[in-house]
Design a protein around this motif. Structure first.
Motif, PDB file in Angstrom:
ATOM      1  N   LYS A   9       9.579   0.307   3.837  1.00 40.10           N
ATOM      2  CA  LYS A   9       8.313  -0.309   4.209  1.00 40.10           C
ATOM      3  C   LYS A   9       8.065  -1.605   3.455  1.00 40.10           C
ATOM      4  O   LYS A   9       8.685  -1.891   2.426  1.00 40.10           O
ATOM      5  CB  LYS A   9       7.136   0.650   3.918  1.00 40.10           C
ATOM      6  CG  LYS A   9       7.094   1.890   4.785  1.00 40.10           C
ATOM      7  CD  LYS A   9       5.857   2.713   4.472  1.00 40.10           C
ATOM      8  CE  LYS A   9       5.775   3.958   5.348  1.00 40.10           C
ATOM      9  NZ  LYS A   9       4.544   4.742   5.063  1.00 40.10           N
ATOM     10  N   SER A  10       7.103  -2.368   3.990  1.00 37.24           N
ATOM     11  CA  SER A  10       6.585  -3.554   3.313  1.00 37.24           C
ATOM     12  C   SER A  10       5.140  -3.260   2.933  1.00 37.24           C
ATOM     13  O   SER A  10       4.307  -2.970   3.805  1.00 37.24           O
ATOM     14  CB  SER A  10       6.663  -4.769   4.238  1.00 37.24           C
ATOM     15  OG  SER A  10       6.118  -5.906   3.608  1.00 37.24           O
ATOM     16  N   TYR A  11       4.835  -3.300   1.632  1.00 43.21           N
ATOM     17  CA  TYR A  11       3.501  -2.985   1.127  1.00 43.21           C
ATOM     18  C   TYR A  11       2.773  -4.274   0.757  1.00 43.21           C
ATOM     19  O   TYR A  11       3.358  -5.183   0.167  1.00 43.21           O
ATOM     20  CB  TYR A  11       3.583  -2.083  -0.111  1.00 43.21           C
ATOM     21  CG  TYR A  11       4.151  -0.718   0.168  1.00 43.21           C
ATOM     22  CD1 TYR A  11       3.324   0.375   0.398  1.00 43.21           C
ATOM     23  CD2 TYR A  11       5.532  -0.510   0.208  1.00 43.21           C
ATOM     24  CE1 TYR A  11       3.857   1.632   0.672  1.00 43.21           C
ATOM     25  CE2 TYR A  11       6.065   0.743   0.469  1.00 43.21           C
ATOM     26  CZ  TYR A  11       5.217   1.804   0.703  1.00 43.21           C
ATOM     27  OH  TYR A  11       5.744   3.048   0.972  1.00 43.21           O
ATOM     28  N   PHE A  12       1.498  -4.309   1.071  1.00 42.15           N
ATOM     29  CA  PHE A  12       0.662  -5.463   0.768  1.00 42.15           C
ATOM     30  C   PHE A  12      -0.304  -5.071  -0.342  1.00 42.15           C
ATOM     31  O   PHE A  12      -1.134  -4.177  -0.166  1.00 42.15           O
ATOM     32  CB  PHE A  12      -0.110  -5.886   2.019  1.00 42.15           C
ATOM     33  CG  PHE A  12      -1.025  -7.055   1.808  1.00 42.15           C
ATOM     34  CD1 PHE A  12      -0.534  -8.348   1.802  1.00 42.15           C
ATOM     35  CD2 PHE A  12      -2.373  -6.856   1.609  1.00 42.15           C
ATOM     36  CE1 PHE A  12      -1.385  -9.427   1.614  1.00 42.15           C
ATOM     37  CE2 PHE A  12      -3.228  -7.921   1.427  1.00 42.15           C
ATOM     38  CZ  PHE A  12      -2.731  -9.211   1.419  1.00 42.15           C
ATOM     39  N   LEU A  13      -0.158  -5.710  -1.502  1.00 33.87           N
ATOM     40  CA  LEU A  13      -0.987  -5.378  -2.665  1.00 33.87           C
ATOM     41  C   LEU A  13      -2.035  -6.463  -2.876  1.00 33.87           C
ATOM     42  O   LEU A  13      -1.741  -7.530  -3.402  1.00 33.87           O
ATOM     43  CB  LEU A  13      -0.099  -5.242  -3.909  1.00 33.87           C
ATOM     44  CG  LEU A  13      -0.793  -4.855  -5.228  1.00 33.87           C
ATOM     45  CD1 LEU A  13      -1.480  -3.488  -5.090  1.00 33.87           C
ATOM     46  CD2 LEU A  13       0.214  -4.823  -6.376  1.00 33.87           C
ATOM     47  N   PRO A  14      -3.276  -6.213  -2.443  1.00 32.51           N
ATOM     48  CA  PRO A  14      -4.321  -7.221  -2.613  1.00 32.51           C
ATOM     49  C   PRO A  14      -5.019  -7.078  -3.965  1.00 32.51           C
ATOM     50  O   PRO A  14      -4.678  -6.192  -4.762  1.00 32.51           O
ATOM     51  CB  PRO A  14      -5.288  -6.884  -1.478  1.00 32.51           C
ATOM     52  CG  PRO A  14      -5.185  -5.392  -1.349  1.00 32.51           C
ATOM     53  CD  PRO A  14      -3.746  -5.038  -1.717  1.00 32.51           C
ATOM     54  N   ALA A  36       0.451  -0.714   4.277  1.00 32.82           N
ATOM     55  CA  ALA A  36       1.906  -0.806   4.392  1.00 32.82           C
ATOM     56  C   ALA A  36       2.300  -0.642   5.848  1.00 32.82           C
ATOM     57  O   ALA A  36       1.634   0.050   6.612  1.00 32.82           O
ATOM     58  CB  ALA A  36       2.583   0.269   3.546  1.00 32.82           C
ATOM     59  N   LEU A  37       3.393  -1.284   6.197  1.00 32.47           N
ATOM     60  CA  LEU A  37       3.939  -1.140   7.538  1.00 32.47           C
ATOM     61  C   LEU A  37       5.424  -0.804   7.449  1.00 32.47           C
ATOM     62  O   LEU A  37       6.158  -1.445   6.698  1.00 32.47           O
ATOM     63  CB  LEU A  37       3.745  -2.426   8.346  1.00 32.47           C
ATOM     64  CG  LEU A  37       2.317  -2.692   8.836  1.00 32.47           C
ATOM     65  CD1 LEU A  37       2.228  -4.067   9.469  1.00 32.47           C
ATOM     66  CD2 LEU A  37       1.882  -1.622   9.829  1.00 32.47           C
ATOM     67  N   ARG A  86      -3.053  -6.281  12.037  1.00 32.97           N
ATOM     68  CA  ARG A  86      -4.128  -7.271  12.148  1.00 32.97           C
ATOM     69  C   ARG A  86      -4.964  -7.331  10.864  1.00 32.97           C
ATOM     70  O   ARG A  86      -5.367  -8.413  10.418  1.00 32.97           O
ATOM     71  CB  ARG A  86      -5.020  -6.934  13.350  1.00 32.97           C
ATOM     72  CG  ARG A  86      -4.293  -7.084  14.670  1.00 32.97           C
ATOM     73  CD  ARG A  86      -5.005  -6.372  15.792  1.00 32.97           C
ATOM     74  NE  ARG A  86      -5.897  -7.263  16.527  1.00 32.97           N
ATOM     75  CZ  ARG A  86      -6.666  -6.857  17.532  1.00 32.97           C
ATOM     76  NH1 ARG A  86      -6.642  -5.589  17.921  1.00 32.97           N
ATOM     77  NH2 ARG A  86      -7.451  -7.721  18.160  1.00 32.97           N
ATOM     78  N   MET A  87      -5.214  -6.187  10.254  1.00 32.55           N
ATOM     79  CA  MET A  87      -6.034  -6.172   9.033  1.00 32.55           C
ATOM     80  C   MET A  87      -5.284  -6.765   7.834  1.00 32.55           C
ATOM     81  O   MET A  87      -5.869  -7.453   7.006  1.00 32.55           O
ATOM     82  CB  MET A  87      -6.488  -4.744   8.713  1.00 32.55           C
ATOM     83  CG  MET A  87      -7.486  -4.175   9.721  1.00 32.55           C
ATOM     84  SD  MET A  87      -8.940  -5.229   9.983  1.00 32.55           S
ATOM     85  CE  MET A  87      -8.583  -5.898  11.627  1.00 32.55           C
ATOM     86  N   LEU A  88      -3.984  -6.500   7.745  1.00 27.64           N
ATOM     87  CA  LEU A  88      -3.206  -7.099   6.660  1.00 27.64           C
ATOM     88  C   LEU A  88      -3.128  -8.613   6.826  1.00 27.64           C
ATOM     89  O   LEU A  88      -3.191  -9.365   5.846  1.00 27.64           O
ATOM     90  CB  LEU A  88      -1.797  -6.502   6.616  1.00 27.64           C
ATOM     91  CG  LEU A  88      -1.683  -5.023   6.259  1.00 27.64           C
ATOM     92  CD1 LEU A  88      -0.222  -4.622   6.066  1.00 27.64           C
ATOM     93  CD2 LEU A  88      -2.467  -4.693   5.007  1.00 27.64           C
ATOM     94  N   THR A  89      -3.001  -9.057   8.073  1.00 32.34           N
ATOM     95  CA  THR A  89      -3.003 -10.493   8.333  1.00 32.34           C
ATOM     96  C   THR A  89      -4.362 -11.083   7.974  1.00 32.34           C
ATOM     97  O   THR A  89      -4.451 -12.166   7.383  1.00 32.34           O
ATOM     98  CB  THR A  89      -2.682 -10.776   9.808  1.00 32.34           C
ATOM     99  OG1 THR A  89      -1.428 -10.171  10.140  1.00 32.34           O
ATOM    100  CG2 THR A  89      -2.594 -12.275  10.075  1.00 32.34           C
TER     101      THR A  89
END
Length: 271
Positions: free
Chosen positions: A59-64, A158-159, A218-221
Motif C-alpha cells: 500500500k501507499s500511506y498518506f501521513l498528514p 492508505a490505498l 478523492r479525500m487524500l487528494t
C-alpha cells in the motif's frame, strides 16, 4: 532544537545494533526520500513541517499533520516527504511480552494533545536507550505501551496497489480525472466491462468497493490540495469532483476525522 540531517543513514546501520534497546531519533529529513528498507524493531513515526508518503509492498500511506504511523518490524518501506525540510520524530521499539495485536499491522492514527506532549518530551533523547538506563528506559517503554490506549481510531489513509493490469489502467484513469465526478456506470462503459465484473475486480484485487476506493482517493487528494494556501476549501472541493461543499465537507470529516475548514485553520499550528 538541533536538527541533524540523515547523513549517516542511521536507520540502516544503528537501529538494530542492540536487540533490546529503544532507539530514538529526531531530525530534519535532509533528503528527498528514504529508500526501501526494513528493521527488526517496530517504528513510531511522527512528522512536522509537511506531509509524508510511506510506501510498503502492499500500500501507499498518506501521513498528514497531527497523525502518526506505526510500522511493525520486518515491513519493507520507503519514505517520501513533501520536502527535505520535514522533521521526522522516530522511536524504534523491540518486541515486549506485553505487545498486543495492535503492533502487528501498519496503521495511521490521529495524535491527541497528551501524545504530542509525550512526543516532545522524547526530544531530549538521542540514539539507544538501554534497559539499565532507568528511569529513562521505563518512560520510553511506557510510550509504546500507551499507544493502543490513545489510538482507538485508525484512519483509512492508505490505498492498496492494484496488480491486475486492467485495474492499474482504471486507477490511473481515476487519478488523472480526479476533478470529474465519475460514476461507476461511466467507468464500466469507458473500459468496456460489465458493472458486475468491475465490482468483483475492485473487491477481489483491492479488498474494497469502487466507491470506497474512489472516496479515499478523492479525500487524500483533497488533503494534499488543502496544504496549498492559494486554494480555498470550495476550490479544493471542485478539484476533487464535488459540486456541493456540504457533501465534500461531510465526506472529508467522515474519512479524515475533522472538517476541511478546521484542518485549514489548524494546519499552521500542526506544522
Amino acid at each position: 532544537m538541533e536538527r541533524k540531517p540523515y547523513v549517516d543513514k542511521y536507520y540502516m546501520t544503528e537501529v538494530d545494533s542492540f536487540e533490546d534497546s529503544i532507539y530514538c531519533h529526531h531530525a530534519m529529513m535532509g533528503e528527498s526520500f528514504i529508500a526501501e528498507h526494513a528493521h527488526q524493531k517496530g517504528q513510531f513515526l511522527y512528522t512536522e513541517g509537511g506531509i509524508v508518503f510511506v510506501k510498503t509492498e502492499e500500500k501507499s500511506y498518506f501521513l498528514p499533520a497531527r497523525h502518526y504511523i506505526w510500522i511493525p518490524g520486518g515491513i519493507k518501506h520507503s519514505i517520501h516527504p513533501s520536502s527535505p525540510e520535514v522533521v521526522m520524530r522516530n522511536l524504534y521499539f523491540p518486541k515486549f511480552d506485553t505487545d498486543t495485536s495492535f503492533f502487528d499491522k501498519v496503521n495511521i492514527y490521529p495524535v491527541n494533545d497528551f501524545l504530542i506532549e509525550f512526543i516532545m518530551f522524547t526530544n531530549r533523547w538521542t540514539g539507544n536507550i538501554f534497559p539499565v538506563e532507568e528511569p529513562k528506559y521505563s518512560i520510553a517503554k511506557a510510550f509504546k505501551l500507551i499507544l493502543p490506549e490513545v489510538s482507538q481510531t485508525e484512519l483509512p489513509l492508505a490505498l492498496p496497489y492494484p496488480k491486475h493490469e486492467k485495474l492499474k489502467d482504471i486507477v490511473s484513469y481515476l487519478e488523472h480525472r480526479i476533478h470529474e465526478n465519475i460514476s461507476f456506470k461511466m467507468l464500466a462503459n469507458e473500459f468496456d466491462v460489465s458493472e458486475r465484473t468491475l465490482a468483483r475486480l475492485f473487491q477481489r484485487e483491492l479488498n474494497m468497493s469502487f466507491i470506497q476506493y474512489y472516496t479515499i482517493l478523492r479525500m487524500l487528494t483533497a488533503l494534499k490540495l488543502l496544504l496549498d494556501d492559494k486554494l480555498s476549501v470550495n476550490e479544493v472541493a471542485l478539484r476533487v469532483g464535488y459540486n456541493s461543499l456540504p457533501t465534500f465537507s461531510n465526506t472529508f470529516n467522515k474519512i479524515i476525522g475533522v472538517r476541511p475548514s478546521e484542518y485549514v485553520k489548524n494546519k499552521n499550528l500542526l506544522f
